[in-house]
Write an enzyme that holds these catalytic residues in place. Structure first.
Site, mmCIF file in Angstrom:
data_model
loop_
_atom_site.group_PDB
_atom_site.id
_atom_site.type_symbol
_atom_site.label_atom_id
_atom_site.label_comp_id
_atom_site.label_asym_id
_atom_site.label_seq_id
_atom_site.Cartn_x
_atom_site.Cartn_y
_atom_site.Cartn_z
ATOM 1 N N GLY A 12 0.820 -1.219 0.000
ATOM 2 C CA GLY A 12 0.000 0.000 0.000
ATOM 3 C C GLY A 12 0.851 1.264 0.000
ATOM 4 N N ASP A 31 9.996 -6.413 -4.925
ATOM 5 C CA ASP A 31 9.007 -7.108 -4.095
ATOM 6 C C ASP A 31 9.226 -8.585 -4.335
ATOM 7 O OD1 ASP A 31 6.536 -7.795 -2.645
ATOM 8 O OD2 ASP A 31 6.078 -5.666 -2.885
ATOM 9 N N ASP A 48 13.566 -11.814 -2.775
ATOM 10 C CA ASP A 48 13.113 -12.226 -1.458
ATOM 11 C C ASP A 48 14.137 -11.658 -0.478
ATOM 12 O OD1 ASP A 48 12.731 -13.535 0.939
ATOM 13 O OD2 ASP A 48 12.239 -15.466 0.000
ATOM 14 N N LEU A 49 13.692 -10.801 0.445
ATOM 15 C CA LEU A 49 14.643 -10.097 1.322
ATOM 16 C C LEU A 49 15.444 -11.038 2.214
ATOM 17 C CD1 LEU A 49 12.423 -7.056 2.404
ATOM 18 C CD2 LEU A 49 14.368 -6.997 0.835
ATOM 19 N N HIS A 110 3.960 0.660 15.902
ATOM 20 C CA HIS A 110 3.882 -0.523 16.772
ATOM 21 C C HIS A 110 5.205 -0.812 17.493
ATOM 22 C CE1 HIS A 110 -0.207 -1.059 15.719
ATOM 23 N NE2 HIS A 110 0.115 -0.901 14.440
ATOM 24 N N TYR A 133 5.901 -8.139 15.463
ATOM 25 C CA TYR A 133 6.055 -7.174 14.368
ATOM 26 C C TYR A 133 6.689 -5.871 14.887
ATOM 27 C CZ TYR A 133 4.368 -3.471 11.223
ATOM 28 O OH TYR A 133 4.277 -2.373 10.425
ATOM 29 N N LYS A 137 10.447 -3.915 14.215
ATOM 30 C CA LYS A 137 10.669 -2.514 13.832
ATOM 31 C C LYS A 137 11.680 -1.856 14.774
ATOM 32 C CE LYS A 137 8.090 -2.537 10.217
ATOM 33 N NZ LYS A 137 8.698 -2.357 8.893
#
Ligand code: 15L
Length: 271
Positions: A12, A31, A48-49, A110, A133, A137
């Site tokens: 997004g 991506d 793929d990271l 978050h 998650y 971060k």
């Protein structure tokens, strides 16, 4: 025109940024799969990271990175570990090896989701992640700090609230950021001459709803164009303030805080 790698380009935020920053950069879009609808000055480099070699190829020759690629909500440890922890490590290490000097890291609200809504926090508070998650971060921010101090890679970490055309509920009135404000912060992260390691909040001008003191972003020159308060009436008309989950309503991270822990308002950690 600078060549900039954008990871997570199909998500997004990537989709908004491609539109808002069109014509300003030569984008290398990455991506898991190919990006299909390429515009002028855009190329697709699927990676793929968690695959270091693929990330190494993706960063080769770029002048900056917008690192959005991640599993962007709560997920299993394995998922978060591969996409967000290993993925972000690979990105920073590959950037270091390739001599890339500037990274905009998409951190998240978050990372600090367990601060109460009654708290006003700035960029310098101790992290209080609300999920695995969120922990990933915090890890990304720490990695950015390490690579700044050790190798001179400059990072702007944006603790993003919620990027959308409009704030969709009461919580988002506090944390919303419009696509063009997100683009402004991203461009500032790529271009500001004096960034070494900085954390800012990714929100529009959200007075009087905001919980964040975004003075670090303003110090760097951010001038948000949009105000969540313009949508207050709409949100109050369409959304209940009480979501039925008192724990989620108490903390800044919203429903992320009660994921897997039930949402029991009698829990002692409710301050
Ligand atoms: C995030 O970090 C998520 O990636 C996004 O999907 C939203 O849920 C946002 O936070 C939010 O807190 O609203």
């Amino acid at each position: 025109m600078k060549t900039v790698l954008m990871t997570g380009a199909k998500g997004g935020i990537g989709t908004f940024l491609r539109k808002e920053l069109k014509g300003k950069y030569a984008f290398r879009l990455s991506d898991l799969g190919d990006v299909a609808d390429l515009a002028a000055n855009e190329t697709s480099v699927p990676a793929d990271l968690s695959d270091f070699e693929a990330v190494r190829q993706a960063v080769k020759g770029v002048e900056g990175v917008i690192h959005l690629g991640a599993f962007s909500v709560e997920g299993s440890w394995q998922t978060i570990q591969e996409a967000n922890i290993i993925g972000t490590y690979n990105l920073y290490q590959a950037a270091h090896e390739a001599g890339v000097k500037r990274i905009v890291f998409a951190s998240s609200n978050h990372a600090v989701g367990f601060y109460a809504r009654s708290d006003t926090i700035d960029h310098s508070v101790y992290p209080k992640p609300d999920t695995r998650y969120g922990v990933s971060k915090v890890f990304g921010e720490s990695l950015a700090s390490l690579y700044a101090d050790k190798y001179g890679i400059e990072s702007l970490c944006i603790r993003i609230g919620n990027v959308a055309d409009r704030p969709v509920d009461h919580r988002r009135l506090a944390i919303w950021i419009s696509p063009r404000d997100m683009a402004q912060l991203t461009e500032l992260g790529l271009e500001h001459p004096a960034i070494r390691f900085e954390i800012v909040y990714g929100m529009s001008d959200n007075v009087p709803h905001a919980w964040w003191d975004n003075s670090n972003a303003y110090r760097l020159g951010y001038v948000p164009m949009d105000r969540s308060d313009d949508f207050t009436e709409e949100v109050f008309k369409n959304c209940p303030e009480d979501t039925g989950d008192p724990r989620a309503d108490h903390y800044q991270g919203g429903s992320f805080v009660s994921t897997e822990s039930g949402g029991d308002p009698t829990k002692p950690d409710m301050e």
